[in-house]
Design a protein around this motif. Structure first.
Motif, mmCIF file in Angstrom:
data_model
loop_
_atom_site.group_PDB
_atom_site.id
_atom_site.type_symbol
_atom_site.label_atom_id
_atom_site.label_comp_id
_atom_site.label_asym_id
_atom_site.label_seq_id
_atom_site.Cartn_x
_atom_site.Cartn_y
_atom_site.Cartn_z
ATOM 1 N N VAL A 249 53.718 81.061 86.329
ATOM 2 C CA VAL A 249 54.789 80.727 85.381
ATOM 3 C C VAL A 249 54.151 80.414 84.038
ATOM 4 N N GLU A 250 54.650 81.051 82.992
ATOM 5 C CA GLU A 250 54.168 80.785 81.635
ATOM 6 C C GLU A 250 55.365 80.683 80.694
ATOM 7 N N LEU A 251 55.462 79.580 79.998
ATOM 8 C CA LEU A 251 56.422 79.426 78.916
ATOM 9 C C LEU A 251 55.605 79.169 77.664
ATOM 10 N N GLN A 252 55.737 80.035 76.674
ATOM 11 C CA GLN A 252 54.958 79.927 75.447
ATOM 12 C C GLN A 252 55.884 79.766 74.246
ATOM 13 N N GLN A 253 55.794 78.595 73.619
ATOM 14 C CA GLN A 253 56.587 78.294 72.422
ATOM 15 C C GLN A 253 58.073 78.576 72.643
ATOM 16 N N VAL A 254 58.573 78.188 73.809
ATOM 17 C CA VAL A 254 59.962 78.472 74.186
ATOM 18 C C VAL A 254 60.907 77.479 73.514
ATOM 19 N N GLY A 255 61.973 78.024 72.987
ATOM 20 C CA GLY A 255 63.039 77.219 72.407
ATOM 21 C C GLY A 255 64.375 77.677 72.943
ATOM 22 N N LYS A 256 65.322 76.762 73.004
ATOM 23 C CA LYS A 256 66.683 77.100 73.439
ATOM 24 C C LYS A 256 67.667 76.310 72.606
ATOM 25 N N LYS A 257 68.631 77.045 72.021
ATOM 26 C CA LYS A 257 69.693 76.418 71.244
ATOM 27 C C LYS A 257 71.031 76.779 71.862
ATOM 28 N N TYR A 258 71.926 75.789 71.904
ATOM 29 C CA TYR A 258 73.318 75.998 72.278
ATOM 30 C C TYR A 258 74.124 75.716 71.024
ATOM 31 N N SER A 259 74.649 76.754 70.401
ATOM 32 C CA SER A 259 75.298 76.645 69.085
ATOM 33 C C SER A 259 74.314 75.996 68.115
ATOM 34 N N GLU A 260 74.623 74.816 67.624
ATOM 35 C CA GLU A 260 73.726 74.133 66.685
ATOM 36 C C GLU A 260 72.866 73.064 67.364
ATOM 37 N N ILE A 261 73.003 72.921 68.676
ATOM 38 C CA ILE A 261 72.236 71.894 69.405
ATOM 39 C C ILE A 261 70.937 72.500 69.917
ATOM 40 N N ARG A 262 69.839 71.905 69.550
ATOM 41 C CA ARG A 262 68.525 72.366 69.986
ATOM 42 C C ARG A 262 68.169 71.640 71.282
ATOM 43 N N ALA A 263 68.197 72.369 72.419
ATOM 44 C CA ALA A 263 67.904 71.768 73.722
ATOM 45 C C ALA A 263 66.398 71.708 73.971
ATOM 46 N N LEU A 264 65.673 72.722 73.532
ATOM 47 C CA LEU A 264 64.209 72.767 73.681
ATOM 48 C C LEU A 264 63.601 73.305 72.401
ATOM 49 N N GLN A 265 62.404 72.820 72.092
ATOM 50 C CA GLN A 265 61.711 73.302 70.902
ATOM 51 C C GLN A 265 60.213 73.408 71.202
ATOM 52 N N SER A 266 59.665 74.600 71.036
ATOM 53 C CA SER A 266 58.218 74.848 71.123
ATOM 54 C C SER A 266 57.594 74.337 72.427
ATOM 55 N N LEU A 267 58.228 74.651 73.567
ATOM 56 C CA LEU A 267 57.720 74.210 74.866
ATOM 57 C C LEU A 267 56.647 75.156 75.381
ATOM 58 N N ASP A 268 55.508 74.611 75.784
ATOM 59 C CA ASP A 268 54.453 75.357 76.460
ATOM 60 C C ASP A 268 54.303 74.783 77.858
ATOM 61 N N LEU A 269 54.325 75.650 78.879
ATOM 62 C CA LEU A 269 54.179 75.228 80.267
ATOM 63 C C LEU A 269 53.469 76.337 81.014
ATOM 64 N N TYR A 270 52.427 75.991 81.756
ATOM 65 C CA TYR A 270 51.652 76.959 82.524
ATOM 66 C C TYR A 270 51.452 76.422 83.932
ATOM 67 N N LEU A 271 51.835 77.208 84.949
ATOM 68 C CA LEU A 271 51.688 76.797 86.342
ATOM 69 C C LEU A 271 50.933 77.862 87.117
ATOM 70 N N LYS A 272 49.945 77.426 87.875
ATOM 71 C CA LYS A 272 49.175 78.320 88.741
ATOM 72 C C LYS A 272 49.731 78.237 90.154
ATOM 73 N N ALA A 273 49.425 79.227 90.976
ATOM 74 C CA ALA A 273 49.870 79.241 92.377
ATOM 75 C C ALA A 273 49.410 77.963 93.068
ATOM 76 N N GLY A 274 50.306 77.360 93.811
ATOM 77 C CA GLY A 274 49.988 76.154 94.574
ATOM 78 C C GLY A 274 50.174 74.855 93.826
ATOM 79 N N GLU A 275 50.363 74.922 92.519
ATOM 80 C CA GLU A 275 50.581 73.701 91.748
ATOM 81 C C GLU A 275 52.009 73.190 91.955
#
Length: 107
Positions: free
Chosen positions: A8-34
């Motif tokens: 799993v890799e999330l690189q600089q992920v952002g999510k907006k709902y209309s004008e509401i910013r739910a996520l900003q610049s999220l980085d997440l990295y998961l290896k097998a078994g973690e």
């Protein structure tokens, strides 16, 4: 799995709902078994992160990869979750399968 060994890799992920910013610049990295946990107050973006990883919603910005594919794309990622060990510990007989089409089937 990509060349990095991350499933799993999330690189600089952002999510907006209309004008509401739910996520900003999220980085997440998961290896097998973690194993990881998400903690935060109501509205912190925990459910949004899980929905993005499962491909139930698309990101507004950034890049998401699960097993080397974009989960929001048609046919992106296959999951089949086996709950046998859960059933042994619990009276529940819930069997959850999430398929390519991301339909959730309860049987």
């Amino acid at each position: 799995m990509g060349q990095t060994g991350n499933i799993v890799e999330l690189q600089q992920v952002g999510k907006k709902y209309s004008e509401i910013r739910a996520l900003q610049s999220l980085d997440l990295y998961l290896k097998a078994g973690e194993v990881f946990g998400l903690f935060g107050h109501n509205g912190a973006g925990k459910t949004t992160i899980i929905k993005l990883i499962l491909g139930l919603i698309g990101a507004s910005s950034g890049r998401i990869s699960v097993f080397g594919k974009d989960p929001a794309q048609q046919g992106g990622v296959n999951f089949e979750v086996n709950w046998d060990s859960y059933r042994r510990m619990s009276a529940s007989m819930l069997n959850l399968r999430v398929w390519k089409s991301w339909n959730i089937l309860l049987s």
